[in-house]
Design a protein around this motif. Structure first.
Motif, PDB file in Angstrom:
ATOM      1  N   ASN A 151       0.833  -1.202   0.000  1.00  0.00           N
ATOM      2  CA  ASN A 151       0.000   0.000   0.000  1.00  0.00           C
ATOM      3  C   ASN A 151       0.870   1.255   0.000  1.00  0.00           C
ATOM      4  OD1 ASN A 151      -2.631   1.355   0.249  1.00  0.00           O
ATOM      5  ND2 ASN A 151      -1.940   1.894   2.288  1.00  0.00           N
ATOM      6  N   THR A 152       1.895   1.244   0.847  1.00  0.00           N
ATOM      7  CA  THR A 152       2.777   2.408   0.951  1.00  0.00           C
ATOM      8  C   THR A 152       3.534   2.658  -0.346  1.00  0.00           C
ATOM      9  OG1 THR A 152       3.062   2.071   3.326  1.00  0.00           O
ATOM     10  CG2 THR A 152       4.738   3.374   2.208  1.00  0.00           C
ATOM     11  N   MET A 153       4.090   1.604  -0.935  1.00  0.00           N
ATOM     12  CA  MET A 153       4.896   1.790  -2.136  1.00  0.00           C
ATOM     13  C   MET A 153       4.031   2.152  -3.345  1.00  0.00           C
ATOM     14  SD  MET A 153       7.912   1.732  -1.178  1.00  0.00           S
ATOM     15  CE  MET A 153       8.735   1.775  -2.767  1.00  0.00           C
ATOM     16  N   THR A 154       2.781   1.713  -3.370  1.00  0.00           N
ATOM     17  CA  THR A 154       1.871   2.163  -4.429  1.00  0.00           C
ATOM     18  C   THR A 154       1.672   3.670  -4.325  1.00  0.00           C
ATOM     19  OG1 THR A 154       0.724   0.025  -4.436  1.00  0.00           O
ATOM     20  CG2 THR A 154      -0.419   1.883  -5.447  1.00  0.00           C
ATOM     21  N   HIS A 155       1.412   4.149  -3.116  1.00  0.00           N
ATOM     22  CA  HIS A 155       1.282   5.593  -2.900  1.00  0.00           C
ATOM     23  C   HIS A 155       2.589   6.307  -3.260  1.00  0.00           C
ATOM     24  CE1 HIS A 155      -2.345   4.555  -0.630  1.00  0.00           C
ATOM     25  NE2 HIS A 155      -2.635   5.840  -0.544  1.00  0.00           N
ATOM     26  N   TYR A 156       3.706   5.772  -2.742  1.00  0.00           N
ATOM     27  CA  TYR A 156       4.988   6.447  -2.960  1.00  0.00           C
ATOM     28  C   TYR A 156       5.353   6.512  -4.440  1.00  0.00           C
ATOM     29  CZ  TYR A 156       9.884   6.730  -4.019  1.00  0.00           C
ATOM     30  OH  TYR A 156      11.064   7.056  -4.639  1.00  0.00           O
ATOM     31  N   ARG A 157       5.239   5.407  -5.158  1.00  0.00           N
ATOM     32  CA  ARG A 157       5.696   5.396  -6.557  1.00  0.00           C
ATOM     33  C   ARG A 157       4.835   6.324  -7.416  1.00  0.00           C
ATOM     34  NH1 ARG A 157      10.303   2.640  -6.791  1.00  0.00           N
ATOM     35  NH2 ARG A 157      10.479   0.633  -5.709  1.00  0.00           N
ATOM     36  N   ILE A 158       3.557   6.408  -7.128  1.00  0.00           N
ATOM     37  CA  ILE A 158       2.692   7.370  -7.828  1.00  0.00           C
ATOM     38  C   ILE A 158       3.096   8.786  -7.464  1.00  0.00           C
ATOM     39  CG2 ILE A 158       0.324   8.259  -7.929  1.00  0.00           C
ATOM     40  CD1 ILE A 158      -0.568   5.290  -7.591  1.00  0.00           C
ATOM     41  N   ALA A 159       3.288   9.038  -6.163  1.00  0.00           N
ATOM     42  CA  ALA A 159       3.646  10.377  -5.699  1.00  0.00           C
ATOM     43  C   ALA A 159       5.013  10.801  -6.237  1.00  0.00           C
ATOM     44  CB  ALA A 159       3.647  10.418  -4.174  1.00  0.00           C
ATOM     45  N   HIS A 160       5.947   9.858  -6.288  1.00  0.00           N
ATOM     46  CA  HIS A 160       7.291  10.184  -6.765  1.00  0.00           C
ATOM     47  C   HIS A 160       7.271  10.604  -8.234  1.00  0.00           C
ATOM     48  CE1 HIS A 160      11.639  10.156  -6.925  1.00  0.00           C
ATOM     49  NE2 HIS A 160      11.618   9.310  -7.945  1.00  0.00           N
ATOM     50  N   ALA A 161       6.450   9.908  -9.037  1.00  0.00           N
ATOM     51  CA  ALA A 161       6.332  10.277 -10.453  1.00  0.00           C
ATOM     52  C   ALA A 161       5.801  11.702 -10.585  1.00  0.00           C
ATOM     53  CB  ALA A 161       5.412   9.292 -11.176  1.00  0.00           C
ATOM     54  N   LEU A 162       4.807  12.059  -9.793  1.00  0.00           N
ATOM     55  CA  LEU A 162       4.249  13.420  -9.831  1.00  0.00           C
ATOM     56  C   LEU A 162       5.248  14.436  -9.282  1.00  0.00           C
ATOM     57  CD1 LEU A 162       0.642  12.572  -8.614  1.00  0.00           C
ATOM     58  CD2 LEU A 162       1.309  13.252 -10.934  1.00  0.00           C
ATOM     59  N   HIS A 163       6.002  14.035  -8.262  1.00  0.00           N
ATOM     60  CA  HIS A 163       7.019  14.919  -7.686  1.00  0.00           C
ATOM     61  C   HIS A 163       8.082  15.264  -8.729  1.00  0.00           C
ATOM     62  CE1 HIS A 163       9.595  16.575  -4.466  1.00  0.00           C
ATOM     63  NE2 HIS A 163      10.597  15.996  -5.110  1.00  0.00           N
ATOM     64  N   LYS A 164       8.512  14.277  -9.506  1.00  0.00           N
ATOM     65  CA  LYS A 164       9.511  14.523 -10.550  1.00  0.00           C
ATOM     66  C   LYS A 164       8.983  15.473 -11.610  1.00  0.00           C
ATOM     67  CE  LYS A 164      10.392  10.266 -11.699  1.00  0.00           C
ATOM     68  NZ  LYS A 164      11.016   9.141 -12.444  1.00  0.00           N
ATOM     69  N   MET A 165       7.654  15.490 -11.789  1.00  0.00           N
ATOM     70  CA  MET A 165       7.043  16.420 -12.740  1.00  0.00           C
ATOM     71  C   MET A 165       6.852  17.814 -12.130  1.00  0.00           C
ATOM     72  SD  MET A 165       4.049  13.939 -14.226  1.00  0.00           S
ATOM     73  CE  MET A 165       4.405  12.212 -14.560  1.00  0.00           C
ATOM     74  N   ARG A 166       7.273  17.964 -10.878  1.00  0.00           N
ATOM     75  CA  ARG A 166       7.187  19.240 -10.160  1.00  0.00           C
ATOM     76  C   ARG A 166       5.743  19.668  -9.913  1.00  0.00           C
ATOM     77  NH1 ARG A 166      12.145  21.532  -9.933  1.00  0.00           N
ATOM     78  NH2 ARG A 166      11.296  23.589  -9.430  1.00  0.00           N
ATOM     79  N   VAL A 167       4.879  18.696  -9.691  1.00  0.00           N
ATOM     80  CA  VAL A 167       3.498  18.993  -9.301  1.00  0.00           C
ATOM     81  C   VAL A 167       3.488  19.346  -7.816  1.00  0.00           C
ATOM     82  CG1 VAL A 167       1.165  18.057  -9.039  1.00  0.00           C
ATOM     83  CG2 VAL A 167       2.538  17.436 -11.039  1.00  0.00           C
ATOM     84  N   PRO A 168       3.000  20.523  -7.445  1.00  0.00           N
ATOM     85  CA  PRO A 168       3.006  20.897  -6.026  1.00  0.00           C
ATOM     86  C   PRO A 168       1.910  20.179  -5.227  1.00  0.00           C
ATOM     87  CG  PRO A 168       2.833  22.834  -7.486  1.00  0.00           C
ATOM     88  CD  PRO A 168       2.538  21.618  -8.311  1.00  0.00           C
ATOM     89  N   VAL A 169       2.157  19.976  -3.955  1.00  0.00           N
ATOM     90  CA  VAL A 169       1.181  19.581  -2.928  1.00  0.00           C
ATOM     91  C   VAL A 169       0.606  18.165  -3.123  1.00  0.00           C
ATOM     92  CG1 VAL A 169      -0.985  20.184  -1.754  1.00  0.00           C
ATOM     93  CG2 VAL A 169       0.552  21.990  -2.508  1.00  0.00           C
ATOM     94  N   ILE A 170       0.129  17.843  -4.324  1.00  0.00           N
ATOM     95  CA  ILE A 170      -0.553  16.556  -4.551  1.00  0.00           C
ATOM     96  C   ILE A 170       0.318  15.365  -4.135  1.00  0.00           C
ATOM     97  CG2 ILE A 170      -1.722  15.094  -6.232  1.00  0.00           C
ATOM     98  CD1 ILE A 170      -3.176  17.711  -5.638  1.00  0.00           C
ATOM     99  N   ALA A 178      -0.872   7.433   2.910  1.00  0.00           N
ATOM    100  CA  ALA A 178      -0.287   6.137   3.259  1.00  0.00           C
ATOM    101  C   ALA A 178       0.329   6.175   4.650  1.00  0.00           C
ATOM    102  CB  ALA A 178       0.769   5.747   2.222  1.00  0.00           C
ATOM    103  N   HIS A 179       0.978   7.290   4.974  1.00  0.00           N
ATOM    104  CA  HIS A 179       1.603   7.448   6.288  1.00  0.00           C
ATOM    105  C   HIS A 179       0.574   7.296   7.409  1.00  0.00           C
ATOM    106  CE1 HIS A 179       3.845  10.384   9.213  1.00  0.00           C
ATOM    107  NE2 HIS A 179       3.920   9.130   9.613  1.00  0.00           N
ATOM    108  N   SER A 180      -0.554   7.961   7.263  1.00  0.00           N
ATOM    109  CA  SER A 180      -1.576   7.910   8.311  1.00  0.00           C
ATOM    110  C   SER A 180      -2.185   6.522   8.443  1.00  0.00           C
ATOM    111  CB  SER A 180      -2.679   8.939   8.018  1.00  0.00           C
ATOM    112  OG  SER A 180      -3.360   8.624   6.824  1.00  0.00           O
ATOM    113  N   LYS A 181      -2.155   5.752   7.371  1.00  0.00           N
ATOM    114  CA  LYS A 181      -2.772   4.419   7.390  1.00  0.00           C
ATOM    115  C   LYS A 181      -1.804   3.331   7.847  1.00  0.00           C
ATOM    116  CE  LYS A 181      -5.685   1.390   4.559  1.00  0.00           C
ATOM    117  NZ  LYS A 181      -6.349   1.233   3.233  1.00  0.00           N
ATOM    118  N   THR A 182      -0.525   3.448   7.492  1.00  0.00           N
ATOM    119  CA  THR A 182       0.427   2.363   7.739  1.00  0.00           C
ATOM    120  C   THR A 182       1.495   2.710   8.758  1.00  0.00           C
ATOM    121  OG1 THR A 182       1.968   3.073   5.992  1.00  0.00           O
ATOM    122  CG2 THR A 182       0.146   1.613   5.345  1.00  0.00           C
ATOM    123  N   GLY A 183       1.685   3.999   9.055  1.00  0.00           N
ATOM    124  CA  GLY A 183       2.764   4.394   9.945  1.00  0.00           C
ATOM    125  C   GLY A 183       4.113   4.457   9.252  1.00  0.00           C
ATOM    126  N   ILE A 184       4.135   4.296   7.932  1.00  0.00           N
ATOM    127  CA  ILE A 184       5.371   4.390   7.147  1.00  0.00           C
ATOM    128  C   ILE A 184       5.392   5.752   6.467  1.00  0.00           C
ATOM    129  CG2 ILE A 184       6.716   3.403   5.261  1.00  0.00           C
ATOM    130  CD1 ILE A 184       5.246   0.738   5.809  1.00  0.00           C
TER     131      ILE A 184
END
Length: 302
Positions: A151-170, A178-184
């Motif tokens: 669950n965490t890595m699904t969130h992270y890998r999606i977020a990382h792709a958007l981060h590399k595109m310089r999308v703010p906040v999302i 994921a952090h609030s759900k898994t503690g990671i």
């Protein structure tokens, strides 16, 4: 209590709360367009999981044409929701003209859709790594359905792709869900290679400028953090590389803290409860000193 008094109290405070305070205004982005919706961002992850793990999170479709139809529906909805939320996130971009937000969001959403096959490939390597690292895992379905790292890595890998595109906040909204759900807690800016595993996971922290190679395994409570911070001449904190680099095939056991821009060489093992602030060469074994056996009387000395 009289209805009139109740209404007076309510109206008086509505009037006060409706006036935007100076501090509140300073924290708002320019313009008046809508801002991101947390539930809509959560929908992005739900759709992505339905695409990446189609047979697990929807109906199993042995027929390829039917499978293609449903994935097509999900991809189209994902593009629509993502485009809308990226546009709202771009309200926080100081260099973006409000008139260009929609067209920029369209381009970025399409760019993300192009990234989806690679995101899917990477996530399946994470599933494989977790399965191979945990003898308690009896099948891949157990890992995909139950393990917090997936669950965490699904969130992270999606977020990382958007981060590399310089999308703010999302991206931060996505990883914090994921952090609030898994503690990671993984910052979307961290760079993580393929075949990444986190066993148990609760309490793991991976900072923004961390760089993690392939075939790396972390256990619960591990921190990849900063040792200190650098400031400019005006006293403003600088966003410079400040988190560790872990090369390929590194294992870090529970509650270890690895701090600062240090390098952990490939094929190293960092034992539990270690506080590490210096480079470690390849093939190292860093272990805690033996515990000292001291007797106490009546609680004295604890």
């Amino acid at each position: 209590m009289e209805k009139r008094h109740i209404n007076e109290v309510l109206l008086r405070n509505v009037e006060k709360l409706s006036k935007q305070a100076e501090r509140e205004g300073a924290m708002m982005p320019k313009g008046s367009s809508p801002l991101p919706e947390v539930d809509e961002v959560r929908r992005i992850i739900t759709l992505a999981k339905s695409i990446i793990f189609t047979d697990y999170f929807y109906k199993r479709q042995p027929d390829e044409q039917i499978r293609s139809y449903y994935i097509g529906v999900y991809v189209e909805e994902l593009y629509t929701v993502l485009r809308r939320q990226i546009a709202r996130g771009l309200q926080f971009c100081e260099d973006c003209a409000e008139s260009d937000v929609l067209s920029s969001a369209e381009c970025l959403a399409l760019q993300f859709i192009d990234e989806l096959p690679e995101i899917k490939r990477l996530i399946y390597t994470d599933v494989e790594a977790m399965f191979q690292n945990d003898p308690a895992a009896t099948n891949y379905g157990e890992v995909i359905y139950c393990y917090p790292v997936v669950n965490t890595m699904t969130h992270y890998r999606i977020a990382h792709a958007l981060h590399k595109m310089r999308v703010p906040v999302i991206p931060r909204i996505i990883t914090e869900q994921a952090h609030s759900k898994t503690g990671i807690d993984i910052h979307p800016g961290a760079q993580i290679g393929e075949y990444f595993a986190i066993d148990h996971g609760t309490g793991v922290v991976i900072g923004e400028t961390s760089v993690i190679g392939s075939h790396v395994t972390l256990y619960q409570g591990v921190t990849l953090g900063a040792k200190n911070f650098k400031y400019d001449a005006d006293g403003n904190m600088l966003n410079v590389p400040r988190h560790p680099i872990l090369e390929d095939n590194v294992t870090v056991y529970s509650n270890a803290s690895i701090l600062g821009r240090i390098r952990i060489g490939h094929d190293s093992v960092i034992g539990g409860n270690i506080w590490l602030t210096h480079d470690v060469p390849p093939h190292s074994r860093i272990l805690q000193s033996k515990a000292v056996d001291v007797s106490f009387q009546g609680g004295l000395g604890i």
